[in-house]
Design an enzyme around this catalytic site. Structure first.
Site, PDB file in Angstrom:
ATOM      1  N   ASN A   8      24.851 -46.259  49.495  1.00 41.10           N
ATOM      2  CA  ASN A   8      24.714 -47.267  48.487  1.00 41.10           C
ATOM      3  C   ASN A   8      23.817 -48.466  48.893  1.00 41.10           C
ATOM      4  O   ASN A   8      23.960 -48.882  49.990  1.00 41.10           O
ATOM      5  CB  ASN A   8      26.022 -48.017  47.968  1.00 41.10           C
ATOM      6  CG  ASN A   8      25.929 -49.000  47.111  1.00 41.10           C
ATOM      7  OD1 ASN A   8      24.676 -49.419  46.457  1.00 41.10           O
ATOM      8  ND2 ASN A   8      26.992 -49.756  46.888  1.00 41.10           N
ATOM      9  N   LYS A  10      22.500 -50.793  47.382  1.00 42.50           N
ATOM     10  CA  LYS A  10      22.893 -52.182  46.673  1.00 42.50           C
ATOM     11  C   LYS A  10      21.376 -52.677  46.309  1.00 42.50           C
ATOM     12  O   LYS A  10      20.514 -52.093  45.948  1.00 42.50           O
ATOM     13  CB  LYS A  10      23.596 -53.035  47.939  1.00 42.50           C
ATOM     14  CG  LYS A  10      24.711 -52.183  48.409  1.00 42.50           C
ATOM     15  CD  LYS A  10      25.595 -53.316  48.836  1.00 42.50           C
ATOM     16  CE  LYS A  10      26.992 -52.667  49.539  1.00 42.50           C
ATOM     17  NZ  LYS A  10      28.063 -53.583  49.837  1.00 42.50           N
ATOM     18  N   HIS A  93      32.433 -50.408  41.615  1.00 41.58           N
ATOM     19  CA  HIS A  93      32.214 -50.840  42.884  1.00 41.58           C
ATOM     20  C   HIS A  93      32.870 -52.154  42.974  1.00 41.58           C
ATOM     21  O   HIS A  93      32.616 -53.079  41.970  1.00 41.58           O
ATOM     22  CB  HIS A  93      30.769 -51.006  43.299  1.00 41.58           C
ATOM     23  CG  HIS A  93      30.469 -51.084  44.702  1.00 41.58           C
ATOM     24  ND1 HIS A  93      30.649 -52.435  45.303  1.00 41.58           N
ATOM     25  CD2 HIS A  93      30.645 -50.514  45.606  1.00 41.58           C
ATOM     26  CE1 HIS A  93      30.440 -52.419  46.347  1.00 41.58           C
ATOM     27  NE2 HIS A  93      30.509 -51.329  46.960  1.00 41.58           N
ATOM     28  N   GLU A  95      32.137 -55.099  44.097  1.00 38.98           N
ATOM     29  CA  GLU A  95      30.944 -56.169  43.803  1.00 38.98           C
ATOM     30  C   GLU A  95      30.729 -56.190  42.315  1.00 38.98           C
ATOM     31  O   GLU A  95      30.590 -57.306  41.874  1.00 38.98           O
ATOM     32  CB  GLU A  95      29.740 -55.904  44.584  1.00 38.98           C
ATOM     33  CG  GLU A  95      29.807 -56.036  46.048  1.00 38.98           C
ATOM     34  CD  GLU A  95      29.016 -55.333  46.993  1.00 38.98           C
ATOM     35  OE1 GLU A  95      27.931 -54.630  46.457  1.00 38.98           O
ATOM     36  OE2 GLU A  95      29.401 -55.257  48.216  1.00 38.98           O
ATOM     37  N   GLU A 165      37.573 -48.015  48.512  1.00 41.33           N
ATOM     38  CA  GLU A 165      36.908 -48.876  49.490  1.00 41.33           C
ATOM     39  C   GLU A 165      37.824 -50.218  49.453  1.00 41.33           C
ATOM     40  O   GLU A 165      37.826 -50.966  48.389  1.00 41.33           O
ATOM     41  CB  GLU A 165      35.531 -49.023  48.711  1.00 41.33           C
ATOM     42  CG  GLU A 165      34.646 -47.970  48.652  1.00 41.33           C
ATOM     43  CD  GLU A 165      33.276 -48.526  48.811  1.00 41.33           C
ATOM     44  OE1 GLU A 165      32.398 -48.049  49.786  1.00 41.33           O
ATOM     45  OE2 GLU A 165      32.879 -49.124  47.849  1.00 41.33           O
ATOM     46  N   GLY A 171      31.153 -54.445  53.636  1.00 41.65           N
ATOM     47  CA  GLY A 171      30.352 -55.662  54.061  1.00 41.65           C
ATOM     48  C   GLY A 171      30.879 -56.711  55.253  1.00 41.65           C
ATOM     49  O   GLY A 171      30.479 -57.514  55.435  1.00 41.65           O
ATOM     50  N   SER A 211      32.452 -50.604  55.954  1.00 41.22           N
ATOM     51  CA  SER A 211      32.193 -50.801  57.309  1.00 41.22           C
ATOM     52  C   SER A 211      32.166 -49.410  58.089  1.00 41.22           C
ATOM     53  O   SER A 211      32.626 -49.539  59.361  1.00 41.22           O
ATOM     54  CB  SER A 211      33.305 -51.848  57.861  1.00 41.22           C
ATOM     55  OG  SER A 211      32.918 -53.057  57.441  1.00 41.22           O
TER      56      SER A 211
HETATM   57  C1  PEP Z   1      30.115 -50.471  49.751  1.00 32.41           C
HETATM   58  O1  PEP Z   1      29.362 -51.465  49.469  1.00 32.41           O
HETATM   59  O2  PEP Z   1      30.175 -49.577  49.281  1.00 32.41           O
HETATM   60  C2  PEP Z   1      30.094 -50.390  51.442  1.00 32.41           C
HETATM   61  C3  PEP Z   1      30.884 -49.584  51.662  1.00 32.41           C
HETATM   62  O3  PEP Z   1      29.486 -51.335  52.169  1.00 32.41           O
HETATM   63  P1  PEP Z   1      29.597 -51.565  53.692  1.00 32.41           P
HETATM   64  O4  PEP Z   1      29.302 -50.021  54.313  1.00 32.41           O
HETATM   65  O5  PEP Z   1      28.209 -52.305  54.181  1.00 32.41           O
HETATM   66  O6  PEP Z   1      30.654 -51.908  54.152  1.00 32.41           O
END
Ligand code: PEP
Length: 252
Positions: A8, A10, A93, A95, A165, A171, A211
């Site tokens: 992703n 973003k 997601h 966000e 998630e 993040g 992460s």
């Molecule tokens: C995400 O935004 O779906 C995500 C997993 O981000 P990150 O890997 O940066 O934690």
């Protein structure tokens, strides 16, 4: 079941940068028949990247869609408009849910829109830190799964991907522990099983996201019920992304 490594991107990279990065990935990521590798650039970069990549090597996903097919919805992009360009779309997601206020109803409608337009929805579910501290993780996950998949017909379930998630892990520098991931992904599969039957639930890929990168991909992919990874930051580093694809190919 295949393993899924989904990046992703973003709201990063302009069209030119996205094309350059896709070209770099094309040189770095190996093809494995048992790994589905998907990149999700911003909307504007979907077409140029699509023209550039070998679709046997990488598939394309969008990061969001609107649930109406067309009409007076200024600034939105529908699943119908994505059809033919993206094979996947990320839906719900954290966000989208927490910055843009999307709720379970939006998420459900978007899953429907993706499916009716032949795009595989990646339904994201996950608890916040507060929900986790209050002991509500199971309840939240069941609600989000039940609501997101409520109107999915049994025949469509094979197109659905679910990503666990935990909001607090995205993040951050704090990935979820494997025991928690195992428990959460079991809750998700059991809920799908209650809705569609145990056998059907076994066919749904469940991903972990939050992460994750080259250094912890193996432990996450080794967790029962985890069939792949949804990756944010580390998907923007070609060598890291390629490494995760290799790890996925090596794990049974
Ligand atoms: C995400 O935004 O779906 C995500 C997993 O981000 P990150 O890997 O940066 O934690």
């Amino acid at each position: 079941m295949k393993k899924y490594i989904i990046g992703n991107w973003k709201m990063n990279l302009n069209v030119h940068e996205a094309s350059l990065f896709a070209a770099k990935l094309a040189q770095t990521v190996k093809v494995h028949s048992d790994v589905e590798t998907v990149i999700c650039p911003g909307f504007l970069a979907l077409e140029p990247v699509s023209l550039q990549i070998d679709h046997r090597q990488m598939k394309l996903g969008a990061q969001n869609c609107y649930w109406r097919d067309e009409g007076a919805f200024t600034g939105e992009v529908s699943a119908r408009q994505l059809c033919g360009l993206a094979q996947y779309v990320i839906i719900g997601h954290s966000e989208r849910r927490h910055i843009f206020g999307e709720d379970d109803r939006d998420t459900r409608f978007k899953v429907q829109a993706a499916l009716r337009n032949g795009i595989r929805p990646i339904l994201c579910v996950g608890e916040t830190a507060d929900e986790r501290d209050a002991g509500d993780t199971e309840h939240v996950l069941c609600d989000q799964v039940a609501s997101g998949l409520m109107n999915v017909a049994s025949g469509q379930l094979g197109e659905v991907v679910v990503a666990y998630e935990p909001v607090w892990a995205i993040g951050s520098t704090r990935p979820a522990g494997t025991t928690d991931v195992a428990a959460a992904t079991k809750v998700i599969r059991d809920e799908i099983g209650r809705m569609f039957g145990v056998a059907a639930a076994k066919t749904v890929p469940i991903l972990y996201g939050g992460s994750v990168g080259g250094s912890n991909a193996e432990e996450m992919l080794s967790v029962d019920n985890v069939n792949g990874l949804l990756v944010g930051r580390s998907s923007l580093i070609a060598s890291e992304f390629a490494k995760m694809v290799e790890i996925a190919a090596e794990i049974d």
